[in-house]
Scaffold this motif. Sequence first.
Motif, mmCIF file in Angstrom:
data_model
loop_
_atom_site.group_PDB
_atom_site.id
_atom_site.type_symbol
_atom_site.label_atom_id
_atom_site.label_comp_id
_atom_site.label_asym_id
_atom_site.label_seq_id
_atom_site.Cartn_x
_atom_site.Cartn_y
_atom_site.Cartn_z
ATOM 1 N N ALA A 1 71.860 144.645 -64.959
ATOM 2 C CA ALA A 1 70.819 143.636 -65.097
ATOM 3 C C ALA A 1 71.293 142.507 -64.194
ATOM 4 C CB ALA A 1 70.677 143.166 -66.526
ATOM 5 N N TRP A 2 70.607 142.299 -63.083
ATOM 6 C CA TRP A 2 70.978 141.253 -62.125
ATOM 7 C C TRP A 2 70.138 140.036 -62.476
ATOM 8 C CZ3 TRP A 2 73.995 142.562 -57.574
ATOM 9 C CH2 TRP A 2 74.261 141.467 -56.736
ATOM 10 N N LEU A 3 70.791 139.024 -63.000
ATOM 11 C CA LEU A 3 70.103 137.829 -63.478
ATOM 12 C C LEU A 3 70.275 136.689 -62.485
ATOM 13 C CD1 LEU A 3 71.395 138.030 -67.150
ATOM 14 C CD2 LEU A 3 69.279 138.998 -66.222
ATOM 15 N N ARG A 4 69.192 135.990 -62.232
ATOM 16 C CA ARG A 4 69.194 134.872 -61.277
ATOM 17 C C ARG A 4 68.621 133.651 -61.977
ATOM 18 N NH1 ARG A 4 66.665 136.873 -56.263
ATOM 19 N NH2 ARG A 4 68.756 137.710 -55.981
ATOM 20 N N LEU A 5 69.226 132.494 -61.709
ATOM 21 C CA LEU A 5 68.752 131.244 -62.286
ATOM 22 C C LEU A 5 67.467 130.821 -61.582
ATOM 23 C CD1 LEU A 5 69.737 129.249 -64.472
ATOM 24 C CD2 LEU A 5 70.691 127.876 -62.621
ATOM 25 N N VAL A 6 66.381 130.787 -62.341
ATOM 26 C CA VAL A 6 65.073 130.384 -61.824
ATOM 27 C C VAL A 6 64.512 129.356 -62.800
ATOM 28 C CG1 VAL A 6 62.743 131.148 -61.234
ATOM 29 C CG2 VAL A 6 64.694 132.665 -60.789
ATOM 30 N N GLU A 7 64.319 128.147 -62.308
ATOM 31 C CA GLU A 7 63.790 127.056 -63.134
ATOM 32 C C GLU A 7 64.577 126.903 -64.433
ATOM 33 O OE1 GLU A 7 59.555 127.539 -63.532
ATOM 34 O OE2 GLU A 7 59.263 127.553 -61.357
ATOM 35 N N GLY A 8 65.908 126.971 -64.325
ATOM 36 C CA GLY A 8 66.785 126.761 -65.465
ATOM 37 C C GLY A 8 66.973 127.942 -66.391
ATOM 38 N N LYS A 9 66.396 129.089 -66.050
ATOM 39 C CA LYS A 9 66.534 130.282 -66.890
ATOM 40 C C LYS A 9 67.098 131.436 -66.073
ATOM 41 C CE LYS A 9 64.525 128.687 -70.615
ATOM 42 N NZ LYS A 9 65.353 128.350 -71.745
ATOM 43 N N LEU A 10 68.002 132.210 -66.666
ATOM 44 C CA LEU A 10 68.501 133.423 -66.022
ATOM 45 C C LEU A 10 67.485 134.534 -66.282
ATOM 46 C CD1 LEU A 10 72.327 133.295 -66.807
ATOM 47 C CD2 LEU A 10 71.259 133.266 -64.545
ATOM 48 N N VAL A 11 66.831 134.988 -65.209
ATOM 49 C CA VAL A 11 65.816 136.036 -65.321
ATOM 50 C C VAL A 11 66.242 137.236 -64.487
ATOM 51 C CG1 VAL A 11 63.920 134.435 -65.786
ATOM 52 C CG2 VAL A 11 64.420 135.081 -63.438
ATOM 53 N N GLU A 12 65.851 138.426 -64.930
ATOM 54 C CA GLU A 12 66.231 139.644 -64.221
ATOM 55 C C GLU A 12 65.472 139.760 -62.902
ATOM 56 O OE1 GLU A 12 67.214 144.346 -64.966
ATOM 57 O OE2 GLU A 12 66.420 143.137 -66.621
ATOM 58 N N VAL A 13 66.205 140.137 -61.860
ATOM 59 C CA VAL A 13 65.649 140.296 -60.518
ATOM 60 C C VAL A 13 65.390 141.785 -60.282
ATOM 61 C CG1 VAL A 13 66.151 140.000 -58.062
ATOM 62 C CG2 VAL A 13 66.979 138.320 -59.708
ATOM 63 N N PRO A 14 64.185 142.129 -59.819
ATOM 64 C CA PRO A 14 63.922 143.548 -59.544
ATOM 65 C C PRO A 14 64.603 143.988 -58.249
ATOM 66 C CG PRO A 14 62.013 142.235 -58.956
ATOM 67 C CD PRO A 14 63.010 141.293 -59.585
ATOM 68 N N MET A 15 64.856 145.272 -58.162
ATOM 69 C CA MET A 15 65.441 145.827 -56.943
ATOM 70 C C MET A 15 64.381 145.870 -55.843
ATOM 71 S SD MET A 15 67.978 148.909 -58.066
ATOM 72 C CE MET A 15 66.907 149.700 -59.250
ATOM 73 N N ILE A 16 64.828 145.722 -54.618
ATOM 74 C CA ILE A 16 63.965 145.844 -53.454
ATOM 75 C C ILE A 16 63.874 147.325 -53.105
ATOM 76 C CG2 ILE A 16 63.693 145.264 -51.007
ATOM 77 C CD1 ILE A 16 65.430 142.729 -51.674
ATOM 78 N N ASP A 17 62.675 147.846 -53.004
ATOM 79 C CA ASP A 17 62.436 149.259 -52.708
ATOM 80 C C ASP A 17 63.170 150.190 -53.674
ATOM 81 O OD1 ASP A 17 60.826 148.561 -50.523
ATOM 82 O OD2 ASP A 17 62.547 148.545 -49.157
ATOM 83 N N GLY A 18 63.431 149.718 -54.890
ATOM 84 C CA GLY A 18 64.108 150.540 -55.878
ATOM 85 C C GLY A 18 65.553 150.857 -55.534
ATOM 86 N N GLU A 19 66.122 150.139 -54.576
ATOM 87 C CA GLU A 19 67.466 150.473 -54.085
ATOM 88 C C GLU A 19 68.449 149.300 -54.055
ATOM 89 O OE1 GLU A 19 68.738 153.468 -52.934
ATOM 90 O OE2 GLU A 19 66.902 154.404 -53.678
ATOM 91 N N PHE A 20 68.007 148.118 -53.603
ATOM 92 C CA PHE A 20 68.904 147.012 -53.287
ATOM 93 C C PHE A 20 68.604 145.777 -54.118
ATOM 94 C CE2 PHE A 20 68.558 149.445 -49.371
ATOM 95 C CZ PHE A 20 69.883 149.560 -48.987
ATOM 96 N N ILE A 21 69.651 144.983 -54.309
ATOM 97 C CA ILE A 21 69.505 143.610 -54.780
ATOM 98 C C ILE A 21 70.110 142.753 -53.673
ATOM 99 C CG2 ILE A 21 70.177 141.888 -56.478
ATOM 100 C CD1 ILE A 21 68.447 143.939 -57.803
#
Length: 180
Positions: free
Chosen positions: A114-134
Amino acid sequence: MMLKLDVMQAATLADVATCVNHYRMHTPGVFVCVYAEVQLGGATFVPGLVAQVNRGKFKQCDPGDYDHFTGPPNFAFDVYHEEQRPEIERRRKAFEESGVLEYVLWNSTENKPAWLRLVEGKLVEVPMIDGEFIESTALPGMRFPVTAFKERNWWSIMSAISYGVTRLPHHDFMDTIWRK
Protein backbone atom coordinates in the motif's frame (compact mmCIF):
# COMPACT_ATOMS: atom_id res chain seq x y z
CA MET A 1 9.05 0.15 18.66
CA MET A 2 10.68 -2.03 16.03
CA LEU A 3 8.49 -4.61 14.30
CA LYS A 4 9.66 -8.19 14.71
CA LEU A 5 10.29 -9.68 11.26
CA ASP A 6 10.35 -13.26 10.08
CA VAL A 7 12.89 -14.36 7.47
CA MET A 8 10.72 -13.51 4.44
CA GLN A 9 9.87 -10.08 5.86
CA ALA A 10 13.55 -9.41 6.52
CA ALA A 11 14.34 -10.44 2.94
CA THR A 12 11.65 -8.07 1.62
CA LEU A 13 13.06 -5.23 3.70
CA ALA A 14 16.59 -5.97 2.45
CA ASP A 15 15.32 -6.00 -1.15
CA VAL A 16 13.54 -2.66 -0.74
CA ALA A 17 16.63 -1.21 0.92
CA THR A 18 18.66 -2.35 -2.11
CA CYS A 19 16.22 -0.57 -4.44
CA VAL A 20 16.15 2.66 -2.45
CA ASN A 21 19.92 2.56 -2.05
CA HIS A 22 20.32 2.18 -5.84
CA TYR A 23 18.26 5.37 -6.15
CA ARG A 24 20.34 7.04 -3.41
CA MET A 25 23.57 6.26 -5.26
CA HIS A 26 22.28 8.55 -8.03
CA THR A 27 20.92 11.13 -5.60
CA PRO A 28 23.61 12.75 -3.43
CA GLY A 29 21.88 14.61 -0.64
CA VAL A 30 19.41 11.87 0.33
CA PHE A 31 20.06 9.93 3.52
CA VAL A 32 18.73 6.33 3.68
CA CYS A 33 18.74 4.17 6.82
CA VAL A 34 17.28 0.88 7.97
CA TYR A 35 15.90 0.66 11.50
CA ALA A 36 16.70 4.27 12.34
CA GLU A 37 14.89 5.77 15.28
CA VAL A 38 12.49 8.60 14.37
CA GLN A 39 11.17 11.01 17.00
CA LEU A 40 7.88 12.68 16.18
CA GLY A 41 6.64 14.92 18.96
CA GLY A 42 6.82 12.81 22.10
CA ALA A 43 6.69 9.45 20.33
CA THR A 44 9.51 7.28 18.98
CA PHE A 45 9.20 4.95 16.00
CA VAL A 46 11.63 2.58 14.27
CA PRO A 47 10.44 2.03 10.68
CA GLY A 48 12.08 -0.62 8.55
CA LEU A 49 13.53 2.05 6.26
CA VAL A 50 13.56 5.84 6.13
CA ALA A 51 14.82 8.26 3.51
CA GLN A 52 15.22 11.94 4.12
CA VAL A 53 16.51 14.86 2.12
CA ASN A 54 19.58 16.42 3.76
CA ARG A 55 19.25 19.98 2.46
CA GLY A 56 17.22 22.29 0.32
CA LYS A 57 13.52 23.05 0.27
CA PHE A 58 12.44 19.40 0.67
CA LYS A 59 14.40 18.79 3.90
CA GLN A 60 11.95 17.81 6.65
CA CYS A 61 13.98 16.29 9.46
CA ASP A 62 17.41 16.24 11.03
CA PRO A 63 19.59 13.32 12.06
CA GLY A 64 20.11 14.95 15.48
CA ASP A 65 23.37 13.73 16.96
CA TYR A 66 23.20 10.81 14.52
CA ASP A 67 21.45 8.60 17.05
CA HIS A 68 17.91 9.40 15.78
CA PHE A 69 15.96 11.52 13.33
CA THR A 70 13.95 14.43 14.68
CA GLY A 71 10.91 15.25 12.60
CA PRO A 72 9.21 13.47 9.72
CA PRO A 73 11.35 11.71 7.13
CA ASN A 74 10.34 12.25 3.52
CA PHE A 75 9.80 8.52 2.95
CA ALA A 76 9.23 5.55 5.27
CA PHE A 77 8.75 1.84 4.61
CA ASP A 78 7.51 -1.01 6.79
CA VAL A 79 6.91 -4.69 6.07
CA TYR A 80 4.36 -6.38 8.32
CA HIS A 81 2.04 -9.33 8.97
CA GLU A 82 -1.68 -8.80 9.48
CA GLU A 83 -1.43 -9.36 13.25
CA GLN A 84 0.90 -6.33 13.41
CA ARG A 85 -1.81 -4.06 11.98
CA PRO A 86 -2.51 -2.18 15.27
CA GLU A 87 1.10 -0.96 15.40
CA ILE A 88 1.03 -0.14 11.66
CA GLU A 89 -2.14 1.93 12.13
CA ARG A 90 -0.54 3.77 15.06
CA ARG A 91 2.47 4.59 12.86
CA ARG A 92 0.31 5.59 9.93
CA LYS A 93 -1.63 8.06 12.07
CA ALA A 94 1.53 9.56 13.58
CA PHE A 95 3.26 9.75 10.18
CA GLU A 96 0.20 11.40 8.65
CA GLU A 97 -0.07 13.96 11.47
CA SER A 98 3.64 14.79 11.35
CA GLY A 99 3.88 15.17 7.56
CA VAL A 100 5.73 12.09 6.28
CA LEU A 101 5.34 12.53 2.51
CA GLU A 102 5.17 8.84 1.58
CA TYR A 103 4.71 5.75 3.69
CA VAL A 104 4.88 2.36 2.00
CA LEU A 105 3.39 -0.62 3.80
CA TRP A 106 4.29 -4.04 2.44
CA ASN A 107 1.73 -6.59 3.61
CA SER A 108 3.76 -9.80 3.67
CA THR A 109 0.64 -11.89 4.23
CA GLU A 110 -0.73 -10.77 0.84
CA ASN A 111 2.66 -9.94 -0.75
CA LYS A 112 1.53 -6.50 -1.86
CA PRO A 113 2.19 -2.87 -1.01
CA ALA A 114 0.00 0.00 0.00
CA TRP A 115 1.88 3.08 -1.24
CA LEU A 116 0.54 6.00 0.76
CA ARG A 117 1.13 9.63 -0.18
CA LEU A 118 0.34 12.74 1.85
CA VAL A 119 -2.42 14.61 0.03
CA GLU A 120 -4.08 17.56 1.75
CA GLY A 121 -2.88 16.32 5.14
CA LYS A 122 -4.02 12.72 4.68
CA LEU A 123 -2.03 9.63 3.71
CA VAL A 124 -3.97 8.15 0.78
CA GLU A 125 -3.16 5.10 -1.32
CA VAL A 126 -1.61 5.83 -4.72
CA PRO A 127 -2.63 3.61 -7.64
CA MET A 128 -0.01 1.97 -9.82
CA ILE A 129 0.70 3.44 -13.23
CA ASP A 130 -0.29 0.95 -15.95
CA GLY A 131 -0.71 -1.65 -13.21
CA GLU A 132 3.07 -1.88 -12.89
CA PHE A 133 4.85 1.16 -11.39
CA ILE A 134 4.65 3.64 -8.56
CA GLU A 135 6.50 6.90 -9.11
CA SER A 136 7.51 8.50 -5.85
CA THR A 137 6.92 12.19 -5.26
CA ALA A 138 8.87 12.18 -1.99
CA LEU A 139 11.91 10.82 -3.87
CA PRO A 140 11.48 12.27 -7.39
CA GLY A 141 12.80 9.91 -10.04
CA MET A 142 12.32 6.85 -7.82
CA ARG A 143 10.33 4.57 -10.08
CA PHE A 144 9.33 1.37 -8.31
CA PRO A 145 8.18 -1.60 -10.45
CA VAL A 146 5.82 -3.48 -8.13
CA THR A 147 5.29 -6.57 -10.31
CA ALA A 148 9.01 -6.97 -10.98
CA PHE A 149 9.68 -6.57 -7.26
CA LYS A 150 7.19 -9.31 -6.34
CA GLU A 151 8.92 -11.59 -8.86
CA ARG A 152 12.38 -10.47 -7.68
CA ASN A 153 13.22 -9.57 -11.27
CA TRP A 154 16.34 -7.53 -10.46
CA TRP A 155 17.14 -6.56 -14.05
CA SER A 156 13.74 -4.91 -14.42
CA ILE A 157 13.90 -3.31 -10.98
CA MET A 158 17.31 -1.73 -11.49
CA SER A 159 16.39 -0.70 -15.03
CA ALA A 160 13.24 1.10 -13.82
CA ILE A 161 15.14 2.94 -11.09
CA SER A 162 17.98 3.84 -13.47
CA TYR A 163 15.45 5.14 -15.99
CA GLY A 164 13.77 7.30 -13.33
CA VAL A 165 16.97 9.00 -12.22
CA THR A 166 17.68 10.09 -15.81
CA ARG A 167 14.36 11.93 -16.13
CA LEU A 168 13.71 15.64 -15.66
CA PRO A 169 11.87 15.37 -12.29
CA HIS A 170 15.02 13.84 -10.75
CA HIS A 171 17.25 16.54 -12.24
CA ASP A 172 14.90 19.26 -10.98
CA PHE A 173 14.92 17.61 -7.55
CA MET A 174 18.73 17.57 -7.51
CA ASP A 175 18.73 21.29 -8.31
CA THR A 176 16.74 21.92 -5.10
CA ILE A 177 19.39 20.07 -3.09
CA TRP A 178 22.56 21.48 -4.64
CA ARG A 179 21.62 25.00 -5.70
CA LYS A 180 20.67 27.87 -3.44
